[in-house]
Design a protein around this motif. Structure first.
Motif, PDB file in Angstrom:
ATOM      1  N   ALA A 187       0.819  -1.211   0.000  1.00  0.00           N
ATOM      2  CA  ALA A 187       0.000   0.000   0.000  1.00  0.00           C
ATOM      3  C   ALA A 187       0.851   1.258   0.000  1.00  0.00           C
ATOM      4  CB  ALA A 187      -0.934  -0.010   1.210  1.00  0.00           C
ATOM      5  N   SER A 188       2.018   1.221   0.633  1.00  0.00           N
ATOM      6  CA  SER A 188       2.903   2.371   0.655  1.00  0.00           C
ATOM      7  C   SER A 188       3.407   2.703  -0.744  1.00  0.00           C
ATOM      8  CB  SER A 188       4.083   2.113   1.598  1.00  0.00           C
ATOM      9  OG  SER A 188       4.997   3.189   1.572  1.00  0.00           O
ATOM     10  N   ALA A 189       3.774   1.677  -1.513  1.00  0.00           N
ATOM     11  CA  ALA A 189       4.240   1.898  -2.883  1.00  0.00           C
ATOM     12  C   ALA A 189       3.120   2.440  -3.758  1.00  0.00           C
ATOM     13  CB  ALA A 189       4.794   0.601  -3.460  1.00  0.00           C
ATOM     14  N   LEU A 190       1.905   1.932  -3.568  1.00  0.00           N
ATOM     15  CA  LEU A 190       0.774   2.461  -4.323  1.00  0.00           C
ATOM     16  C   LEU A 190       0.534   3.923  -3.964  1.00  0.00           C
ATOM     17  CD1 LEU A 190      -1.729   2.388  -6.121  1.00  0.00           C
ATOM     18  CD2 LEU A 190      -2.973   1.285  -4.240  1.00  0.00           C
ATOM     19  N   ALA A 191       0.567   4.249  -2.681  1.00  0.00           N
ATOM     20  CA  ALA A 191       0.348   5.635  -2.256  1.00  0.00           C
ATOM     21  C   ALA A 191       1.407   6.563  -2.854  1.00  0.00           C
ATOM     22  CB  ALA A 191       0.358   5.717  -0.731  1.00  0.00           C
ATOM     23  N   ASP A 192       2.661   6.105  -2.884  1.00  0.00           N
ATOM     24  CA  ASP A 192       3.724   6.916  -3.484  1.00  0.00           C
ATOM     25  C   ASP A 192       3.465   7.144  -4.967  1.00  0.00           C
ATOM     26  OD1 ASP A 192       5.003   7.047  -1.045  1.00  0.00           O
ATOM     27  OD2 ASP A 192       6.492   5.494  -1.532  1.00  0.00           O
ATOM     28  N   ALA A 193       3.007   6.110  -5.664  1.00  0.00           N
ATOM     29  CA  ALA A 193       2.715   6.237  -7.093  1.00  0.00           C
ATOM     30  C   ALA A 193       1.565   7.207  -7.332  1.00  0.00           C
ATOM     31  CB  ALA A 193       2.394   4.874  -7.686  1.00  0.00           C
ATOM     32  N   LEU A 194       0.534   7.135  -6.482  1.00  0.00           N
ATOM     33  CA  LEU A 194      -0.625   8.015  -6.648  1.00  0.00           C
ATOM     34  C   LEU A 194      -0.271   9.477  -6.380  1.00  0.00           C
ATOM     35  CD1 LEU A 194      -3.453   5.874  -5.001  1.00  0.00           C
ATOM     36  CD2 LEU A 194      -2.923   6.135  -7.427  1.00  0.00           C
ATOM     37  N   ALA A 195       0.757   9.722  -5.596  1.00  0.00           N
ATOM     38  CA  ALA A 195       1.180  11.085  -5.289  1.00  0.00           C
ATOM     39  C   ALA A 195       2.326  11.564  -6.167  1.00  0.00           C
ATOM     40  CB  ALA A 195       1.600  11.167  -3.814  1.00  0.00           C
ATOM     41  N   SER A 196       2.703  10.766  -7.164  1.00  0.00           N
ATOM     42  CA  SER A 196       3.890  11.061  -7.965  1.00  0.00           C
ATOM     43  C   SER A 196       3.592  12.046  -9.093  1.00  0.00           C
ATOM     44  CB  SER A 196       4.437   9.763  -8.561  1.00  0.00           C
ATOM     45  OG  SER A 196       3.556   9.281  -9.567  1.00  0.00           O
ATOM     46  N   PRO A 197       4.639  12.676  -9.665  1.00  0.00           N
ATOM     47  CA  PRO A 197       4.460  13.519 -10.850  1.00  0.00           C
ATOM     48  C   PRO A 197       3.883  12.764 -12.041  1.00  0.00           C
ATOM     49  CG  PRO A 197       6.585  13.957  -9.818  1.00  0.00           C
ATOM     50  CD  PRO A 197       6.018  12.750  -9.130  1.00  0.00           C
ATOM     51  N   VAL A 198       4.191  11.469 -12.146  1.00  0.00           N
ATOM     52  CA  VAL A 198       3.611  10.671 -13.246  1.00  0.00           C
ATOM     53  C   VAL A 198       2.097  10.674 -13.141  1.00  0.00           C
ATOM     54  CG1 VAL A 198       3.408   8.354 -14.235  1.00  0.00           C
ATOM     55  CG2 VAL A 198       5.641   9.211 -13.487  1.00  0.00           C
ATOM     56  N   ARG A 199       1.587  10.524 -11.939  1.00  0.00           N
ATOM     57  CA  ARG A 199       0.127  10.524 -11.778  1.00  0.00           C
ATOM     58  C   ARG A 199      -0.462  11.868 -12.167  1.00  0.00           C
ATOM     59  NH1 ARG A 199      -4.033   8.697  -8.537  1.00  0.00           N
ATOM     60  NH2 ARG A 199      -5.829   8.551  -9.912  1.00  0.00           N
ATOM     61  N   GLU A 200       0.240  12.946 -11.903  1.00  0.00           N
ATOM     62  CA  GLU A 200      -0.238  14.258 -12.327  1.00  0.00           C
ATOM     63  C   GLU A 200      -0.303  14.337 -13.845  1.00  0.00           C
ATOM     64  OE1 GLU A 200      -1.967  17.736 -12.177  1.00  0.00           O
ATOM     65  OE2 GLU A 200      -1.460  16.604 -10.366  1.00  0.00           O
ATOM     66  N   SER A 201       0.680  13.771 -14.523  1.00  0.00           N
ATOM     67  CA  SER A 201       0.640  13.722 -15.985  1.00  0.00           C
ATOM     68  C   SER A 201      -0.519  12.870 -16.479  1.00  0.00           C
ATOM     69  CB  SER A 201       1.962  13.159 -16.529  1.00  0.00           C
ATOM     70  OG  SER A 201       3.050  14.000 -16.188  1.00  0.00           O
ATOM     71  N   MET A 202      -0.797  11.773 -15.771  1.00  0.00           N
ATOM     72  CA  MET A 202      -1.935  10.923 -16.136  1.00  0.00           C
ATOM     73  C   MET A 202      -3.253  11.672 -15.983  1.00  0.00           C
ATOM     74  SD  MET A 202      -0.758   7.323 -14.378  1.00  0.00           S
ATOM     75  CE  MET A 202      -2.416   6.641 -14.533  1.00  0.00           C
ATOM     76  N   ARG A 203      -3.385  12.469 -14.923  1.00  0.00           N
ATOM     77  CA  ARG A 203      -4.631  13.219 -14.733  1.00  0.00           C
ATOM     78  C   ARG A 203      -4.814  14.257 -15.832  1.00  0.00           C
ATOM     79  NH1 ARG A 203      -8.360  10.853 -12.967  1.00  0.00           N
ATOM     80  NH2 ARG A 203      -9.446  12.802 -12.514  1.00  0.00           N
ATOM     81  N   ARG A 204      -3.716  14.894 -16.278  1.00  0.00           N
ATOM     82  CA  ARG A 204      -3.837  15.837 -17.388  1.00  0.00           C
ATOM     83  C   ARG A 204      -4.260  15.111 -18.662  1.00  0.00           C
ATOM     84  NH1 ARG A 204       0.936  18.080 -15.033  1.00  0.00           N
ATOM     85  NH2 ARG A 204       2.233  16.977 -16.557  1.00  0.00           N
ATOM     86  N   ASP A 205      -3.672  13.932 -18.917  1.00  0.00           N
ATOM     87  CA  ASP A 205      -4.039  13.187 -20.113  1.00  0.00           C
ATOM     88  C   ASP A 205      -5.478  12.683 -20.018  1.00  0.00           C
ATOM     89  OD1 ASP A 205      -3.079  11.855 -22.688  1.00  0.00           O
ATOM     90  OD2 ASP A 205      -3.869  10.134 -21.570  1.00  0.00           O
ATOM     91  N   PHE A 206      -5.915  12.325 -18.823  1.00  0.00           N
ATOM     92  CA  PHE A 206      -7.288  11.862 -18.622  1.00  0.00           C
ATOM     93  C   PHE A 206      -8.292  12.863 -19.195  1.00  0.00           C
ATOM     94  CE2 PHE A 206     -11.142  12.009 -16.020  1.00  0.00           C
ATOM     95  CZ  PHE A 206     -11.592  10.698 -16.106  1.00  0.00           C
ATOM     96  N   HIS A 207      -8.016  14.131 -19.045  1.00  0.00           N
ATOM     97  CA  HIS A 207      -8.938  15.163 -19.510  1.00  0.00           C
ATOM     98  C   HIS A 207      -8.890  15.352 -21.027  1.00  0.00           C
ATOM     99  CE1 HIS A 207     -10.162  16.201 -15.491  1.00  0.00           C
ATOM    100  NE2 HIS A 207      -8.890  16.355 -15.128  1.00  0.00           N
ATOM    101  N   THR A 208      -7.981  14.648 -21.710  1.00  0.00           N
ATOM    102  CA  THR A 208      -7.940  14.693 -23.175  1.00  0.00           C
ATOM    103  C   THR A 208      -8.512  13.432 -23.808  1.00  0.00           C
ATOM    104  OG1 THR A 208      -5.734  13.679 -23.473  1.00  0.00           O
ATOM    105  CG2 THR A 208      -5.816  16.044 -22.960  1.00  0.00           C
ATOM    106  N   LEU A 209      -9.008  12.492 -22.992  1.00  0.00           N
ATOM    107  CA  LEU A 209      -9.542  11.244 -23.542  1.00  0.00           C
ATOM    108  C   LEU A 209     -10.722  11.535 -24.471  1.00  0.00           C
ATOM    109  CD1 LEU A 209      -9.504   8.969 -20.360  1.00  0.00           C
ATOM    110  CD2 LEU A 209      -8.005   8.785 -22.354  1.00  0.00           C
TER     111      LEU A 209
END
Length: 203
Positions: A159-181
């Motif tokens: 769960a710690s690794a998942l939490a780190d991934a969800l708070a990462s800059p990569v996830r921020e890039s994913m959220r920006r791309d999500f809005h272009t789907l």
């Protein structure tokens, strides 16, 4: 799940509460359990999932009590060494459902695989990434069919690794791309789950 011919992998997911997604509100209706049964061939799955077949016998009471829904999906494994190929693995999974439908599913899926999936594959400490799309087939199990147009799974060691991934800059890039789907309808519930993998091919 003993006695199911050609079952080559089984994953059992159960919800966890200690992982908070900083960008998405918790899903309102978290499943109490998710089972993934892996088959190499569709015909083998259809044989195992017939009425009174081995899957029905293994899960008879939960199925007849309406505690499960089911959906058959094609698997796109986008990581080279998925935990489902290991003899035993316990990790933490983020399951995502796209309810759909998309305005044009071909455009949707092409965009998703070409843009969103490569971003997901760079999440820190990622162990497994799978993308699922629905398949129509003959299933005799006495439980309702789900009809999500797509599902995803990302897996981490804990769960710690998942939490780190969800708070990462990569996830921020994913959220920006999500809005272009490309345009689609329906919700996108996300579920954090504790997962146990087992390879049953030699059982």
């Amino acid at each position: 799940m003993q006695g199911i011919d050609d079952l080559c992998g089984l994953v059992v997911h159960e919800p966890i509460v200690q992982c908070v997604d900083p960008r998405i509100a918790p899903a309102a209706d978290v499943p109490s359990c998710v089972l993934q049964l892996y088959f190499d061939e569709l015909a083998a799955l259809e044989a195992a999932a017939r009425l009174d077949g081995p899957i029905h016998r293994a899960l008879r009471e939960p199925l007849t009590a309406g505690r499960f829904t089911q959906q058959v999906m094609a698997v796109r494994a986008l990581t080279p060494h998925a935990p489902s190929t290991l003899a035993r693995f316990q990790g933490c999974t983020y399951l995502v459902e796209y309810e759909g439908p998309a305005e044009d599913f071909n455009i949707w899926l092409a965009h998703y695989l070409q843009h969103h999936a490569p971003l997901m594959s760079t999440l820190p400490e990622l162990r497994e990434l799978e993308i699922y799309t629905r398949i129509d087939c003959s299933i005799g199990l006495p439980c309702a069919r789900a009809n999500a147009m797509q599902r995803n799974k990302v897996v981490f060691d804990d769960a710690s690794a998942l939490a780190d991934a969800l708070a990462s800059p990569v996830r921020e890039s994913m959220r920006r791309d999500f809005h272009t789907l490309p345009p689609y309808q329906g919700g996108t519930p996300h579920f954090a789950m504790g997962s146990t993998y087992g390879n049953l091919a030699t059982h």
